[in-house]
Design a protein around this motif. Structure first.
Motif, PDB file in Angstrom:
ATOM      1  N   UNK A 208       0.835  -1.207   0.000  1.00  0.00           N
ATOM      2  CA  UNK A 208       0.000   0.000   0.000  1.00  0.00           C
ATOM      3  C   UNK A 208       0.870   1.257   0.000  1.00  0.00           C
ATOM      4  N   UNK A 209       1.911   1.262   0.822  1.00  0.00           N
ATOM      5  CA  UNK A 209       2.816   2.409   0.866  1.00  0.00           C
ATOM      6  C   UNK A 209       3.512   2.622  -0.475  1.00  0.00           C
ATOM      7  N   UNK A 210       3.945   1.548  -1.077  1.00  0.00           N
ATOM      8  CA  UNK A 210       4.636   1.664  -2.369  1.00  0.00           C
ATOM      9  C   UNK A 210       3.718   2.232  -3.439  1.00  0.00           C
ATOM     10  N   UNK A 211       2.422   1.982  -3.330  1.00  0.00           N
ATOM     11  CA  UNK A 211       1.454   2.454  -4.329  1.00  0.00           C
ATOM     12  C   UNK A 211       0.968   3.876  -4.051  1.00  0.00           C
ATOM     13  N   UNK A 212       1.353   4.466  -2.920  1.00  0.00           N
ATOM     14  CA  UNK A 212       0.885   5.807  -2.560  1.00  0.00           C
ATOM     15  C   UNK A 212       2.086   6.664  -2.180  1.00  0.00           C
ATOM     16  N   UNK A 213       2.784   7.224  -3.156  1.00  0.00           N
ATOM     17  CA  UNK A 213       4.019   7.947  -2.884  1.00  0.00           C
ATOM     18  C   UNK A 213       3.843   9.208  -2.049  1.00  0.00           C
ATOM     19  N   UNK A 214       2.581   9.730  -1.951  1.00  0.00           N
ATOM     20  CA  UNK A 214       2.385  10.891  -1.076  1.00  0.00           C
ATOM     21  C   UNK A 214       2.512  10.508   0.400  1.00  0.00           C
ATOM     22  N   UNK A 215       2.497   9.202   0.662  1.00  0.00           N
ATOM     23  CA  UNK A 215       2.774   8.707   2.006  1.00  0.00           C
ATOM     24  C   UNK A 215       4.268   8.421   2.092  1.00  0.00           C
ATOM     25  N   UNK A 216       5.016   9.389   2.546  1.00  0.00           N
ATOM     26  CA  UNK A 216       6.476   9.286   2.553  1.00  0.00           C
ATOM     27  C   UNK A 216       6.930   8.522   3.797  1.00  0.00           C
ATOM     28  N   UNK A 217       7.018   7.205   3.644  1.00  0.00           N
ATOM     29  CA  UNK A 217       7.420   6.352   4.764  1.00  0.00           C
ATOM     30  C   UNK A 217       8.939   6.406   4.893  1.00  0.00           C
ATOM     31  N   UNK A 218       9.410   7.219   5.849  1.00  0.00           N
ATOM     32  CA  UNK A 218      10.845   7.445   5.979  1.00  0.00           C
ATOM     33  C   UNK A 218      11.493   6.526   7.001  1.00  0.00           C
ATOM     34  N   UNK A 219      10.702   5.628   7.597  1.00  0.00           N
ATOM     35  CA  UNK A 219      11.338   4.739   8.556  1.00  0.00           C
ATOM     36  C   UNK A 219      10.370   3.818   9.257  1.00  0.00           C
ATOM     37  N   UNK A 220      10.932   3.068  10.212  1.00  0.00           N
ATOM     38  CA  UNK A 220      10.180   2.099  11.002  1.00  0.00           C
ATOM     39  C   UNK A 220      10.247   2.471  12.475  1.00  0.00           C
TER      40      UNK A 220
END
Length: 459
Positions: A208-220
């Motif tokens: 899901x994150x990979x398909x929505x680049x406006x969700x900038x997942x910068x870490x865990x």
């Protein structure tokens, strides 16, 4: 501005704060009274009343600096310490942590608002929560706060609030499936937890994150619990997170930050033996560096979020002692019991009745007197369970003396209530002989400020 502390002037100032029962500036003054931060505790109660939270600035700053400086010394990938404000969130403490170069981990819109009013900027702030409201999400996005996302449902909510022009900066909170030995209410990393994305859910969430680049997942992010003494769980966590990090990189996520949580315990009673702050940092830093080297992944910037071990040892709560009640010996109670009352209890410290928490106490008037009498310290609330200290040894206590309960900085003020319509206590910050009010004592008028009385109910 990041401050520095001068040369220690008291022996305990060389300890890691979380290993000391007393605030580091504690000493006995010329009057034989307990002194903290250069202030006579008996006089503080006379000036500000009781119950009274007393916060030692030196001890608080020392804990911040030990975390900050140890990470800088022993970890090569860059780091930032975030103070977990849920332990005690108010304007002065947020501002002090920011002065020491820490960021702030907030767990609600109210904690976020307080941090902002204390001078925090978006880049300083990380918002947690397993059920954030739309108002909280919008406030975080408006202020540039990093969201620590807890579920696929939350990701879907955030996605609906963002656009390419208004992206969200976020960390993904994962549940590592690591159980630790602490009270069940403060375990957070085991599989059966309300917090975090289970490892069985990860493929769907990462896609899901990979398909929505406006969700900038910068870490865990991961957190395994609180009041932890055993370091093995933190070692295990590094390996789990390195595996998940690889899965995120494989999907093209822009991972940069690894938040390893907090959870280091403190000393509440003499038998407690927590690792020092440097020992905790060195262990986690080594574990992360080894795990990422074995996985062939560049080191991330590491974040950690201590709360209890920063603020807990820095504060005490002072009470005024009242009357006594003696229960004679019986078959059920061979030694009998002596109750002594205080002018506070579960409304200013709910941890004993909630977690069966234990504390250490002393008399501020006679801190060096021999402890010869076994007493149970009872709060004044209308609950049989309102017992602050059960069967502890104190010098024979007298009404009007000041009882000091140690290590009450964490989750005392923040969990305080108005049960029985008790006004919440004041708090003072002490340093170099000066006491400054940082939380005003509530009044009876404060208790009814939000009440609404319909006219038809008036007599």
């Amino acid at each position: 501005m990041i401050s520095t502390l001068g040369t220690p002037t008291h022996p305990e100032q060389t300890l890691s704060p979380n290993q000391s029962l007393r605030p580091l500036t504690s000493r006995i003054n010329s009057r034989g009274h307990l002194e903290i931060g250069g202030c006579d505790v008996v006089e503080l109660v006379r000036q500000f009343g009781s119950p009274l939270y007393i916060l030692d600035e030196w001890t608080l700053r020392r804990a911040c600096q030990l975390y900050r400086d140890t990470w800088a010394r022993c970890y090569a990938g860059g780091s930032r310490v975030l103070y977990a404000t849920k332990a005690w969130n108010c304007l002065a403490i947020c501002a002090l942590a920011l002065q020491e170069g820490l960021g702030l981990d907030v767990a609600s819109g109210g904690e976020l608002y307080t941090a902002l009013q204390a001078g925090a900027k978006g880049e300083d702030l990380y918002l947690h929560g397993n059920a954030k409201s739309l108002d909280e999400l919008n406030l975080a996005l408006e202020t540039g706060c990093t969201l620590v996302v807890d579920s696929l449902y939350e990701l879907q909510q955030v996605s609906a609030l963002t656009t390419p022009a208004r992206p969200a900066r976020l960390l993904l909170r994962v549940n590592p499936g690591i159980d630790v030995h602490t009270h069940e209410y403060i375990r957070t990393g085991q599989t059966d937890s309300k917090f975090g994305i289970g490892r069985w859910q990860l493929p769907e969430v990462l896609d899901f994150l990979a398909a929505h680049p406006q969700l900038q997942c910068v870490g865990l992010h991961a957190h395994i619990g609180s009041q932890i003494f055993d370091l093995q769980g933190h070692r295990d966590l590094a390996g789990v997170l390195a595996q998940i990090w690889r899965q995120g990189l494989d999907r093209g996520l822009p991972l940069q930050e690894l938040n390893v949580g907090g959870g280091l315990g403190i000393r509440y009673v003499k038998s407690d033996d927590p690792p020092s702050i440097p020992e905790w940092v060195e262990t986690v830093a080594t574990a992360v560096q080894q795990a990422f080297a074995q996985a062939g992944i560049p080191l991330p910037k590491v974040l950690c979020e201590p709360g209890r071990s920063v603020i807990g040892p820095a504060a005490v709560t002072a009470y005024t002692l009242g009357g006594q009640k003696r229960i004679p010996p019986s078959d059920d109670l061979p030694q009998g019991r002596t109750y002594i009352t205080i002018d506070g209890g579960m409304s200013d410290n709910p941890r004993p009745i909630t977690y069966q928490a234990r504390y250490t106490a002393l008399l501020a008037n006679r801190p060096e007197a021999e402890a010869t009498q076994r007493v149970t310290v009872a709060g004044k609330h209308c609950e049989s369970g309102d017992v602050l200290l059960k069967d502890v040894l104190l010098p024979a206590p007298m009404a009007g003396e000041v009882l000091v309960v140690l290590a009450t900085g964490a989750y005392n003020y923040s969990m305080a209530s108005n049960y029985n319509r008790f006004p919440r206590p004041a708090a003072v910050l002490v340093n170099e002989g000066e006491a400054q009010l940082i939380v005003r004592r509530e009044t009876y008028a404060d208790l009814i400020r939000q009440d609404v009385l319909p006219e038809r109910l008036l007599r």
